[in-house]
Design an enzyme around this catalytic site. Sequence first.
Site, PDB file in Angstrom:
ATOM      1  N   GLU A  23      -3.035   6.591   2.629  1.00  0.00           N
ATOM      2  CA  GLU A  23      -2.932   5.628   3.717  1.00  0.00           C
ATOM      3  C   GLU A  23      -3.165   6.286   5.073  1.00  0.00           C
ATOM      4  O   GLU A  23      -3.836   5.723   5.943  1.00  0.00           O
ATOM      5  CB  GLU A  23      -1.563   4.944   3.690  1.00  0.00           C
ATOM      6  CG  GLU A  23      -1.413   3.864   2.633  1.00  0.00           C
ATOM      7  CD  GLU A  23      -2.285   2.647   2.912  1.00  0.00           C
ATOM      8  OE1 GLU A  23      -2.755   2.482   4.057  1.00  0.00           O
ATOM      9  OE2 GLU A  23      -2.500   1.854   1.977  1.00  0.00           O
ATOM     10  N   GLU A  44      -6.887   6.967   5.395  1.00  0.00           N
ATOM     11  CA  GLU A  44      -7.660   5.748   5.602  1.00  0.00           C
ATOM     12  C   GLU A  44      -7.488   5.189   7.008  1.00  0.00           C
ATOM     13  O   GLU A  44      -8.456   4.725   7.618  1.00  0.00           O
ATOM     14  CB  GLU A  44      -7.260   4.689   4.570  1.00  0.00           C
ATOM     15  CG  GLU A  44      -7.714   4.997   3.152  1.00  0.00           C
ATOM     16  CD  GLU A  44      -7.306   3.927   2.163  1.00  0.00           C
ATOM     17  OE1 GLU A  44      -7.694   4.033   0.978  1.00  0.00           O
ATOM     18  OE2 GLU A  44      -6.573   2.982   2.549  1.00  0.00           O
ATOM     19  N   GLU A  45      -6.275   5.217   7.526  1.00  0.00           N
ATOM     20  CA  GLU A  45      -6.005   4.577   8.815  1.00  0.00           C
ATOM     21  C   GLU A  45      -6.337   5.457  10.013  1.00  0.00           C
ATOM     22  O   GLU A  45      -6.702   4.944  11.081  1.00  0.00           O
ATOM     23  CB  GLU A  45      -4.536   4.141   8.891  1.00  0.00           C
ATOM     24  CG  GLU A  45      -4.184   3.021   7.903  1.00  0.00           C
ATOM     25  CD  GLU A  45      -2.808   2.442   8.163  1.00  0.00           C
ATOM     26  OE1 GLU A  45      -2.122   2.905   9.103  1.00  0.00           O
ATOM     27  OE2 GLU A  45      -2.421   1.512   7.427  1.00  0.00           O
TER      28      GLU A  45
END
Length: 275
Positions: A151, A154-155
Site C-alpha cells: 500500500e 502504491e500510494e
Amino acid sequence: MEGETIELLSAVEDHHGGIVLSVDQPMDSTLFSSILETSMSNWRQQGKKGVWIKLPIQHSNLVDSAVKAGFRYHHAEPDYLMLVRWMPDIPDTLPANASHRVGVGAFVVNNNKEVLVVQETSGKFRGTGVWKMPTGAVNEGEDICDAAVREVKEETGIETKFVEVLAFRQSHKSFFEKSDLFFVCMLEPQSFDIQSQTSEIESAQWMPVEDYAAQPFVQENELFDFITKICFSKLDGNYTGFSSVLTCTSSGKKTYLYFNNRDANYLSAFKHEQA
C-alpha cells in the site's frame, strides 16, 4: 424399471459429513431440478448433513432451481455463487460466510522524525485537508506485513520494510455490513523520494511528527489520537509491538505468526534448547 440406472449429480464428500458439488457442464434447469431432487434423497439416506452447490456464473440459469429445492445463498465471488442447504432435523452447524474485511495502515518515519502522510482524492477524508497515514485493504491471499508494504509503495512510491504490528482495532457494520479489522503497522523506509499515485492520492509528503499530531482531526478523534500516541511511544522506545516470523502449520502451509518481540531472545534460547 429393473436394471434402470438412476442418474445422480457428481459430488465429493467434505470433512464434516457433507457434500460439495460443482456444476461444470451446461444443464437444462428442469433436468437439473429432477436430478437434484433424486440426489438429495440419496444423500439424505446416507446421513449427509450439509449440501453445497458451487454454481459458476455461466450456469446461473440453475439458481432458481436450487432455491426452489431449499437452498440458500452462502457467498458469491466474481466467477461463482455458492448455495447451501442443511438437511437433517437438528440445529444447523454450517459455518457462516466470512465476516470480516482486513485493512492496514502504515506508520512510516524517516531519520528526521518525519512521518509519511497522504491526502486522498476520494472517501470521507476527501477535501478535508486531513493528512493521514497510507491505508488500504489486504488482498485475498496476502499477508498483513506484505499488504502494508504494498500500500505504501502504491500510494507514495516509497519502498519500505515491515517492522511491527503496533496495534489493531475491530469495528462492525462497516463495508457491506461486515465487520472490519484494521492493523496499524510500523514500516522502515528504504527510499525517500515521493511519487504519489494520482488516481487515489491528491498529495503526499514527509511531515514532522509534531505537525501530524497537532492536526485538529487527530486531537479531536479519540481513536486516531490513541493510535498516534502508540506510534510516538514506539519512536521513543517505550512500546513494543508484534513482529512477524514465518512458520509452518501442521498441514505444511507457510504462515506468519505475529508476536511481541520484547522477549525474543528468551524465545530464541528456548527454541534452541528444544532442538
